[in-house]
Design a protein around this motif. Structure first.
Motif, PDB file in Angstrom:
ATOM      1  N   PHE A  94       0.776  -1.219   0.006  1.00 55.25           N
ATOM      2  CA  PHE A  94      -0.024  -0.129   0.096  1.00 55.25           C
ATOM      3  C   PHE A  94       0.886   1.218   0.160  1.00 55.25           C
ATOM      4  O   PHE A  94       1.707   1.433   0.954  1.00 55.25           O
ATOM      5  CB  PHE A  94      -1.005  -0.090   1.202  1.00 55.25           C
ATOM      6  CG  PHE A  94      -1.804   1.166   1.368  1.00 55.25           C
ATOM      7  CD1 PHE A  94      -2.986   1.183   0.256  1.00 55.25           C
ATOM      8  CD2 PHE A  94      -1.635   2.222   2.036  1.00 55.25           C
ATOM      9  CE1 PHE A  94      -3.956   2.263   0.366  1.00 55.25           C
ATOM     10  CE2 PHE A  94      -2.471   3.199   2.112  1.00 55.25           C
ATOM     11  CZ  PHE A  94      -3.757   3.127   1.341  1.00 55.25           C
ATOM     12  N   ASP A  95       0.581   2.045  -0.977  1.00 50.88           N
ATOM     13  CA  ASP A  95       1.592   3.198  -1.115  1.00 50.88           C
ATOM     14  C   ASP A  95       3.038   2.755  -1.450  1.00 50.88           C
ATOM     15  O   ASP A  95       3.953   3.274  -0.788  1.00 50.88           O
ATOM     16  CB  ASP A  95       1.397   4.150   0.120  1.00 50.88           C
ATOM     17  CG  ASP A  95       2.134   5.329  -0.464  1.00 50.88           C
ATOM     18  OD1 ASP A  95       2.076   5.782  -1.368  1.00 50.88           O
ATOM     19  OD2 ASP A  95       2.613   6.138   0.562  1.00 50.88           O
ATOM     20  N   LYS A  96       3.165   1.691  -1.855  1.00 55.85           N
ATOM     21  CA  LYS A  96       4.613   0.913  -2.214  1.00 55.85           C
ATOM     22  C   LYS A  96       5.270   0.520  -0.859  1.00 55.85           C
ATOM     23  O   LYS A  96       6.321  -0.159  -0.980  1.00 55.85           O
ATOM     24  CB  LYS A  96       5.352   1.774  -2.879  1.00 55.85           C
ATOM     25  CG  LYS A  96       5.121   2.274  -4.320  1.00 55.85           C
ATOM     26  CD  LYS A  96       5.673   3.149  -4.891  1.00 55.85           C
ATOM     27  CE  LYS A  96       5.717   3.500  -6.329  1.00 55.85           C
ATOM     28  NZ  LYS A  96       6.588   4.448  -7.138  1.00 55.85           N
ATOM     29  N   HIS A  97       4.470   0.313   0.172  1.00 53.44           N
ATOM     30  CA  HIS A  97       5.169  -0.322   1.509  1.00 53.44           C
ATOM     31  C   HIS A  97       4.473  -1.425   1.886  1.00 53.44           C
ATOM     32  O   HIS A  97       3.272  -1.657   1.331  1.00 53.44           O
ATOM     33  CB  HIS A  97       5.033   0.673   2.615  1.00 53.44           C
ATOM     34  CG  HIS A  97       5.561   2.050   2.390  1.00 53.44           C
ATOM     35  ND1 HIS A  97       6.764   2.316   2.747  1.00 53.44           N
ATOM     36  CD2 HIS A  97       5.017   3.165   1.913  1.00 53.44           C
ATOM     37  CE1 HIS A  97       7.193   3.738   2.788  1.00 53.44           C
ATOM     38  NE2 HIS A  97       6.221   4.282   2.113  1.00 53.44           N
ATOM     39  N   LEU A  98       5.428  -2.393   2.317  1.00 55.92           N
ATOM     40  CA  LEU A  98       4.716  -3.662   2.674  1.00 55.92           C
ATOM     41  C   LEU A  98       3.467  -3.674   3.593  1.00 55.92           C
ATOM     42  O   LEU A  98       3.322  -2.852   4.488  1.00 55.92           O
ATOM     43  CB  LEU A  98       5.756  -4.355   3.454  1.00 55.92           C
ATOM     44  CG  LEU A  98       5.361  -5.671   3.873  1.00 55.92           C
ATOM     45  CD1 LEU A  98       5.412  -6.895   2.656  1.00 55.92           C
ATOM     46  CD2 LEU A  98       6.547  -6.621   4.713  1.00 55.92           C
ATOM     47  N   VAL A  99       2.721  -4.594   3.382  1.00 57.43           N
ATOM     48  CA  VAL A  99       1.414  -5.105   4.081  1.00 57.43           C
ATOM     49  C   VAL A  99       1.612  -6.442   4.672  1.00 57.43           C
ATOM     50  O   VAL A  99       1.403  -7.281   3.514  1.00 57.43           O
ATOM     51  CB  VAL A  99       0.234  -4.648   3.238  1.00 57.43           C
ATOM     52  CG1 VAL A  99      -1.022  -5.174   4.338  1.00 57.43           C
ATOM     53  CG2 VAL A  99      -0.146  -3.302   2.974  1.00 57.43           C
ATOM     54  N   ALA A 100       1.919  -6.524   5.691  1.00 54.90           N
ATOM     55  CA  ALA A 100       2.143  -7.946   6.199  1.00 54.90           C
ATOM     56  C   ALA A 100       0.684  -8.657   6.796  1.00 54.90           C
ATOM     57  O   ALA A 100       0.078  -7.903   7.477  1.00 54.90           O
ATOM     58  CB  ALA A 100       3.265  -8.091   7.330  1.00 54.90           C
TER      59      ALA A 100
END
Length: 264
Positions: A94-100
């Protein structure tokens, strides 16, 4: 600051506080849950998350999104197939950041969850000619626990890499590759590249924060230079052109010409 869920364990409970209430699951509603940790420094908008993931996940029966605080989100589904498809599609960003993501059961205490793993597809490049698939699987185990090989052998066997789905420990740096000792006594290096790789810290190689939040940077920001960074966008795998033929098998004169075939 301690969370409320941790703080109560230090209390001297009054009699009516310590009497257990037995929680039962009796409403008969079939629900399936995914807990998520968003590794972005920005404040989360549940509306933006719902709108973005609706278009990406394309679930059969829809889902509910709940903000649980501290960049944690709970997704509630009515169809278990939707959950399984989403988990197979990791990693998500999301927004190029990881979603774990973690699949959880009803009545789980979300405050106790630790988001430490994410599945990723790892491409292994620069392999020696003729190496066995068993050896390659052992090599890629340096990245973490290997679960499966390419889902379609016909499609990927013509590429200049092999492809494994790996459970990555996101509390550690991403593995960049592995040294090999060849039969002739020489050393070689195989390179790992990650498909759909989220933003990564270029100082420590972790997916859980960005460069300016890294302890390495904060400790030495007045002396560190970008050329000293040990990780980078070169670890991100390019999407292969599977339509381009890269392997052609040619039948011999003693074989039927019909056996000649193209492979991608």
């Amino acid at each position: 600051m301690e969370s409320l869920s941790d703080l109560w364990e230090k209390f001297s409970l009054l009699e009516f506080e310590g009497s257990h209430y037995v929680v039962e699951d009796s409403d008969g509603v079939s629900e399936y849950f995914l807990a998520a940790r968003f590794y972005t420094g920005r404040m989360l908008s549940i509306e933006a998350i719902a709108k973005t993931l609706k278009g990406i996940w394309r679930t059969r029966r829809g889902f509910e999104v709940r903000d649980m605080g501290e960049h944690r989100v709970l997704f509630i589904f009515r169809d278990e197939v939707d959950v399984e498809q989403i988990m197979k599609g990791e990693p998500w960003t999301f927004d190029k950041h990881l979603v774990a993501l973690q699949r959880v059961k009803k009545l789980t205490d979300l405050s106790k969850l630790k988001f430490e793993t994410s599945f990723m597809w790892v491409q292994v490049h620069n392999l020696p000619i003729g190496i066995t698939s068993t050896a390659v699987k052992s090599i890629v185990s340096a990245a973490d626990k290997v679960f499966e090989n390419s889902p379609d052998k016909e499609v990927y066997e013509g590429c200049n890499f092999v492809h494994f789905r790996v459970s990555i420990d996101i509390t550690k740096p991403l593995c960049r590759g592995r040294k090999l000792a060849l039969r002739d006594g020489q050393d070689s290096w195989v390179c790992f590249k990650y498909e759909r790789m989220p933003n990564i810290c270029h100082w420590c190689g972790k997916l859980t924060h960005m460069d300016r939040e890294c302890p390495i940077w904060l400790k030495g920001k007045h002396t560190l230079k970008e050329v000293q960074q040990q990780f980078g966008s070169w670890m991100r795998a390019a999407t292969p052109n599977l339509a381009r033929k890269s392997v052609v098998r040619v039948a011999g004169f003693d074989e039927n010409d019909s056996e000649t075939e193209d492979r991608g």
